[in-house]
Motif scaffolding. Structure first.
Motif, PDB file in Angstrom:
ATOM      1  N   LEU B  32      24.982  38.408  38.962  1.00 15.91           N
ATOM      2  CA  LEU B  32      25.221  38.170  40.389  1.00 15.91           C
ATOM      3  C   LEU B  32      24.992  39.439  41.204  1.00 15.91           C
ATOM      4  CD1 LEU B  32      28.443  35.952  40.158  1.00 15.91           C
ATOM      5  CD2 LEU B  32      26.199  35.208  40.947  1.00 15.91           C
ATOM      6  N   ASP B  33      24.530  40.485  40.514  1.00 11.87           N
ATOM      7  CA  ASP B  33      24.226  41.765  41.153  1.00 11.87           C
ATOM      8  C   ASP B  33      25.435  42.368  41.891  1.00 11.87           C
ATOM      9  OD1 ASP B  33      22.568  43.859  41.651  1.00 11.87           O
ATOM     10  OD2 ASP B  33      21.730  43.013  43.499  1.00 11.87           O
ATOM     11  N   PRO B  34      26.549  42.510  41.201  1.00 10.83           N
ATOM     12  CA  PRO B  34      27.749  43.066  41.856  1.00 10.83           C
ATOM     13  C   PRO B  34      27.661  44.590  41.997  1.00 10.83           C
ATOM     14  CG  PRO B  34      28.193  42.636  39.541  1.00 10.83           C
ATOM     15  CD  PRO B  34      26.762  42.225  39.779  1.00 10.83           C
ATOM     16  N   THR B  35      28.500  45.134  42.882  1.00  9.77           N
ATOM     17  CA  THR B  35      28.609  46.588  42.970  1.00  9.77           C
ATOM     18  C   THR B  35      29.451  47.065  41.780  1.00  9.77           C
ATOM     19  OG1 THR B  35      30.661  46.471  44.240  1.00  9.77           O
ATOM     20  CG2 THR B  35      28.603  46.502  45.501  1.00  9.77           C
ATOM     21  N   LEU B  36      29.426  48.364  41.537  1.00  8.51           N
ATOM     22  CA  LEU B  36      30.240  48.919  40.446  1.00  8.51           C
ATOM     23  C   LEU B  36      31.715  48.625  40.673  1.00  8.51           C
ATOM     24  CD1 LEU B  36      28.707  52.413  39.587  1.00  8.51           C
ATOM     25  CD2 LEU B  36      28.764  50.350  38.172  1.00  8.51           C
ATOM     26  N   GLU B  37      32.124  48.682  41.946  1.00 11.43           N
ATOM     27  CA  GLU B  37      33.521  48.423  42.280  1.00 11.43           C
ATOM     28  C   GLU B  37      33.896  46.972  41.970  1.00 11.43           C
ATOM     29  OE1 GLU B  37      35.196  50.424  45.807  1.00 11.43           O
ATOM     30  OE2 GLU B  37      35.835  48.420  46.406  1.00 11.43           O
ATOM     31  N   GLU B  38      32.992  46.050  42.298  1.00 15.78           N
ATOM     32  CA  GLU B  38      33.250  44.631  41.997  1.00 15.78           C
ATOM     33  C   GLU B  38      33.339  44.407  40.486  1.00 15.78           C
ATOM     34  OE1 GLU B  38      31.199  42.478  45.904  1.00 15.78           O
ATOM     35  OE2 GLU B  38      29.936  43.056  44.219  1.00 15.78           O
ATOM     36  N   LEU B  39      32.472  45.095  39.745  1.00 13.91           N
ATOM     37  CA  LEU B  39      32.515  44.974  38.282  1.00 13.91           C
ATOM     38  C   LEU B  39      33.839  45.504  37.729  1.00 13.91           C
ATOM     39  CD1 LEU B  39      29.092  45.913  36.633  1.00 13.91           C
ATOM     40  CD2 LEU B  39      30.275  43.721  36.609  1.00 13.91           C
ATOM     41  N   ASP B  40      34.301  46.623  38.275  1.00 17.75           N
ATOM     42  CA  ASP B  40      35.603  47.182  37.858  1.00 17.75           C
ATOM     43  C   ASP B  40      36.732  46.202  38.154  1.00 17.75           C
ATOM     44  OD1 ASP B  40      34.700  49.573  36.822  1.00 17.75           O
ATOM     45  OD2 ASP B  40      35.011  50.720  38.662  1.00 17.75           O
ATOM     46  N   ASP B  41      36.653  45.553  39.324  1.00 15.95           N
ATOM     47  CA  ASP B  41      37.681  44.584  39.713  1.00 15.95           C
ATOM     48  C   ASP B  41      37.730  43.431  38.699  1.00 15.95           C
ATOM     49  OD1 ASP B  41      38.026  46.125  41.927  1.00 15.95           O
ATOM     50  OD2 ASP B  41      37.246  44.673  43.372  1.00 15.95           O
ATOM     51  N   ILE B  42      36.553  42.919  38.349  1.00 18.68           N
ATOM     52  CA  ILE B  42      36.467  41.792  37.412  1.00 18.68           C
ATOM     53  C   ILE B  42      37.017  42.205  36.050  1.00 18.68           C
ATOM     54  CG2 ILE B  42      34.809  40.322  36.158  1.00 18.68           C
ATOM     55  CD1 ILE B  42      33.027  40.656  38.808  1.00 18.68           C
ATOM     56  N   LYS B  43      36.611  43.399  35.595  1.00 23.72           N
ATOM     57  CA  LYS B  43      37.086  43.889  34.286  1.00 23.72           C
ATOM     58  C   LYS B  43      38.612  44.015  34.270  1.00 23.72           C
ATOM     59  CE  LYS B  43      34.567  47.370  32.391  1.00 23.72           C
ATOM     60  NZ  LYS B  43      33.690  48.570  32.493  1.00 23.72           N
ATOM     61  N   SER B 112      49.921  40.449  39.709  1.00 21.52           N
ATOM     62  CA  SER B 112      49.668  41.147  40.980  1.00 21.52           C
ATOM     63  C   SER B 112      48.286  41.787  40.974  1.00 21.52           C
ATOM     64  CB  SER B 112      50.710  42.238  41.229  1.00 21.52           C
ATOM     65  OG  SER B 112      52.001  41.696  41.201  1.00 21.52           O
ATOM     66  N   PHE B 113      47.911  42.352  39.824  1.00 15.93           N
ATOM     67  CA  PHE B 113      46.596  42.977  39.711  1.00 15.93           C
ATOM     68  C   PHE B 113      45.491  41.925  39.790  1.00 15.93           C
ATOM     69  CE2 PHE B 113      46.829  47.506  37.882  1.00 15.93           C
ATOM     70  CZ  PHE B 113      47.855  47.823  38.737  1.00 15.93           C
ATOM     71  N   MET B 114      45.689  40.788  39.119  1.00 22.23           N
ATOM     72  CA  MET B 114      44.670  39.716  39.189  1.00 22.23           C
ATOM     73  C   MET B 114      44.480  39.307  40.641  1.00 22.23           C
ATOM     74  SD  MET B 114      45.662  37.245  35.992  1.00 22.23           S
ATOM     75  CE  MET B 114      46.866  37.945  34.871  1.00 22.23           C
ATOM     76  N   GLU B 115      45.606  39.163  41.374  1.00 20.28           N
ATOM     77  CA  GLU B 115      45.516  38.746  42.774  1.00 20.28           C
ATOM     78  C   GLU B 115      44.917  39.836  43.658  1.00 20.28           C
ATOM     79  OE1 GLU B 115      49.615  37.440  43.296  1.00 20.28           O
ATOM     80  OE2 GLU B 115      48.901  35.366  43.370  1.00 20.28           O
ATOM     81  N   ALA B 116      45.155  41.099  43.300  1.00 24.11           N
ATOM     82  CA  ALA B 116      44.623  42.201  44.104  1.00 24.11           C
ATOM     83  C   ALA B 116      43.106  42.350  43.908  1.00 24.11           C
ATOM     84  CB  ALA B 116      45.321  43.508  43.731  1.00 24.11           C
ATOM     85  N   PHE B 117      42.633  42.058  42.696  1.00 23.08           N
ATOM     86  CA  PHE B 117      41.229  42.326  42.390  1.00 23.08           C
ATOM     87  C   PHE B 117      40.312  41.113  42.487  1.00 23.08           C
ATOM     88  CE2 PHE B 117      43.313  45.932  40.105  1.00 23.08           C
ATOM     89  CZ  PHE B 117      42.750  46.929  40.875  1.00 23.08           C
TER      90      PHE B 117
END
Lengths: 112, 141
Positions: B32-43, B112-117
């Motif tokens: 989906l061509d995410p940014t590095l930050e988006e990838l970190d959030d998913i991880k 909380s982390f799942m909801e934050a990211f």
């Protein structure tokens, strides 16, 4: 895959060099090892080194918060340095920078 | 990317699979061509959900964790399912700092982390049957 924690003593300061990934799997030994070190040595300050850490989740936060509480009950302090982007976001969401003093480098953290 | 793409994996409930699950999901999400930050959030979110399944769902015992991911338009959906003990009060379990595993040095911040990211987190659980966590995140806004 088992990253080790490296412990370094500097006077009454304990520096904990954290592994590349700090999750539930990799955190398991930290509790036991630091409890042991703190029982055998007088430690007034703990500094966490995130220089090598590329990933941390809430399991890492649990470890940090407990060390913070442990140190606080004895009047000791905690600090950290070397946090990268992912680690810093996780630390901020958990409110850690309000509890532990952030530093850029080991040298500045040691000067405190 | 227009067409819906999916993947699913069944893995043993082992703490080493926390890293495996987040890396696999990140590789899948990269289409989906995410940014590095988006990838970190998913991880981070996947790590939290799988850790919950290992520690709470299966109480550090044996079990199978199912991980599913779906990429459609610009939305990533991740489902983490266990057939463990389940959660009696999901609302309470999702409160920040709530944990049932105090002795293990848990922060109680998993949900909380799942909801934050992620943009959306839904938890379905039945005591004795297991827990399913469904998370969605829009990539590239």
């Amino acid at each position: 895959m088992e990253d080790a924690f490296i412990y370094e003593a500097d006077g009454q300061t304990l520096i904990i060099h954290l592994p590349r990934e700090l999750d539930h799997h990799n955190c398991k030994r930290l509790q036991y090892e630091t409890d042991h070190l703190m029982a055998e040595n007088y430690i007034s300050r703990i500094i966490f080194d995130f220089t090598k850490t590329q990933f941390m989740d809430s399991s890492g936060i649990g470890i940090l918060l407990n060390r913070y509480k442990q140190m606080g009950s004895g009047g000791g302090k905690t600090a950290f340095y070397g946090a990268g982007a992912q680690v810093m976001r996780v630390l901020k969401i958990a409110g850690i920078p309000g509890l532990m003093e952030p530093f850029e480098t080991k040298e500045s953290a040691l000067l405190g | 990317m227009g067409k819906k793409e999916t993947m699913s994996i069944r893995m043993d409930s082992l703490s080493k699979n926390e890293a495996f699950a987040r890396v696999v999901t990140a590789v899948f999400a990269s289409r989906l061509d995410p940014t590095l930050e988006e990838l970190d959030d998913i991880k981070t979110a996947v790590s939290e959900a799988v850790t919950n399944a290992v520690i709470h769902g299966y109480q550090n015992g044996e079990g199978v964790i199912e991980l599913e991911a779906c990429a459609e338009d610009n939305v990533l959906t991740v489902i983490v399912r266990d057939a463990g003990v389940g959660i009696a009060d999901v609302k309470k379990a999702m409160e920040p700092m709530f944990t049932t595993a105090e002795e293990e040095e848990r922060s109680g911040l998993g949900f909380s982390f799942m909801e934050a990211f992620m943009d959306q987190v839904k938890v379905f659980s039945e005591p004795g049957k297991g827990t399913t966590v469904t998370m969605k995140k829009k990539i590239g806004r």
